[in-house]
Design a protein around this motif. Structure first.
Motif, mmCIF file in Angstrom:
data_model
loop_
_atom_site.group_PDB
_atom_site.id
_atom_site.type_symbol
_atom_site.label_atom_id
_atom_site.label_comp_id
_atom_site.label_asym_id
_atom_site.label_seq_id
_atom_site.Cartn_x
_atom_site.Cartn_y
_atom_site.Cartn_z
ATOM 1 N N THR A 201 0.838 -1.194 0.000
ATOM 2 C CA THR A 201 0.000 0.000 0.000
ATOM 3 C C THR A 201 0.873 1.244 0.000
ATOM 4 O O THR A 201 2.065 1.202 0.358
ATOM 5 N N THR A 203 0.565 3.758 1.973
ATOM 6 C CA THR A 203 0.903 4.067 3.363
ATOM 7 C C THR A 203 2.080 3.230 3.857
ATOM 8 O O THR A 203 2.981 3.731 4.532
ATOM 9 N N GLY A 204 2.081 1.964 3.458
ATOM 10 C CA GLY A 204 3.167 1.089 3.875
ATOM 11 C C GLY A 204 4.502 1.530 3.321
ATOM 12 O O GLY A 204 5.522 1.508 4.025
ATOM 13 N N GLU A 206 5.299 4.617 2.363
ATOM 14 C CA GLU A 206 5.658 5.899 2.972
ATOM 15 C C GLU A 206 6.198 5.738 4.390
ATOM 16 O O GLU A 206 6.983 6.567 4.865
ATOM 17 N N HIS A 207 5.802 4.679 5.061
ATOM 18 C CA HIS A 207 6.231 4.463 6.442
ATOM 19 C C HIS A 207 7.272 3.344 6.576
ATOM 20 O O HIS A 207 7.420 2.748 7.644
ATOM 21 N N LYS A 268 4.643 6.649 -6.133
ATOM 22 C CA LYS A 268 5.634 7.503 -5.478
ATOM 23 C C LYS A 268 6.842 7.669 -6.404
ATOM 24 O O LYS A 268 7.902 7.072 -6.214
#
Length: 328
Positions: A201, A203-204, A206-207, A268
């Motif tokens: 994902t 979010t995954g 990005e983190h 990204k």
């Protein structure tokens, strides 16, 4: 030392024996006439100090042995012989500093070929890197580094540049330019499937704080690549294979390729481009370091390296070696 085994046609045997006898770095010379079956000829064997190997091989190649007979060169781990010790002492330079070019070319030629095995290993490494990014797992990233086979063509590229062997340069470049895109395309397809399952994902990505070092390009990216490339080339020319593991887990070539693919699948693009930049920096740094290491080491059988030259002037080598160096 190195063990030399040759098959020589009868008309070339005596000149070959003269070449071996004239070199003080050669010992344990034997000749069995008429015993070779394919190709027909005489069997000649000898032990050679690594420092003398290049000059001896060049003189043997001038006799056409590689075309009319055959020549095999293998390392000798243990030699218990006063004659062997004398051969090493009388050969100029230090055994650990000697680059036996034919040996190095043979090693890098095998590693630089584009084949299904090379592509498979690189693809598996890229897939591991993608999993490491998706799971934010440094351990998996390290696994991808170790599996990646890219150092072989990079080392071959460096050797080809130093030796002006453009065929080796082209073969190495083709292996890298074909295998990396193939591995990344396969990884792209896999990550697209994993994204559909929700395993990857935005979010995954990005983190992924534990693996963000992969795409963060900085001055130390180049420094690490140069150091790893130097260590890798030294491990090849000195047959210290254990050091290669440290090289594999020092540079982020394969992880950068895997991260670029994962970042691209989730949109990204800035991270993807930074990962590609990291890949380029690492590949370039390894090649440059390899060239520098080879240029600083002895280039011929009777050459000595900079360390040995210092030892000579400090009185740590024989008078014969010092005289030879002064004459140069």
């Amino acid at each position: 030392m190195l063990h030399l085994r040759m098959i020589s046609p009868p008309e070339t045997t005596d000149p070959v024996l003269r070449v071996l006898a004239d070199e003080p770095g050669v010992t344990h010379i034997t000749c069995a006439r008429g015993v070779a079956i394919e190709p027909e000829g005489d069997l000649i064997q000898a032990d050679i100090a690594r420092e003398a190997a290049n000059e001896v091989i060049e003189r043997l190649k001038e006799l056409g042995i590689e075309h009319t007979g055959g020549l095999t060169l293998v390392p000798v781990e243990t030699v218990l012989s006063d004659a062997g010790d004398r051969a090493v002492d009388e050969a100029p330079g230090d055994p650990t500093d000697a680059v036996v070019w034919e040996e190095l070319l043979a090693q890098t030629h095998e590693e630089s070929s584009l084949n299904s095995t090379f592509v498979a290993f690189l693809t598996i490494a890229c897939l591991l890197a993608a999993v490491g990014v998706a799971t934010d797992s440094p351990v998996t990233i390290v696994g991808a580094m170790v599996v990646g086979p890219e150092f072989g063509p990079l080392a071959a590229f460096s050797v080809g540049l130093v030796r002006r062997d453009w065929a080796l340069v082209r073969r190495s470049a083709v292996a890298l330019l074909v295998a990396f895109p193939v591995a990344m395309v396969v990884t792209l397809a896999a990550t697209a499937i994993w994204e559909q399952f929700g395993w990857i994902t935005l979010t995954g990505v990005e983190h992924s704080n534990n693996v963000d070092f992969i795409y963060e390009v900085g001055p130390f990216s180049l420094i690490v690549a140069l150091l790893a490339g130097a260590a890798g080339m030294l491990s090849l020319v000195t047959s210290k294979s254990a050091a290669l593991i440290g090289v594999f887990i020092s540079v982020t070539t394969v992880p950068a390729a895997g991260f670029a693919v994962v970042a691209a699948t989730v949109g990204k693009w800035n991270i993807a481009m930074m990962s590609v930049g990291q890949l380029a920096v690492n590949l370039s740094g390894i090649v440059v370091a390899g060239v520098i290491v080879l240029e600083l080491r002895p280039r011929a059988g009777n050459d000595v390296g900079p360390v040995e030259r210092c030892k000579q002037w400090l009185g740590m080598t024989s008078k014969v070696e010092k005289v030879n160096w002064v004459e140069k």
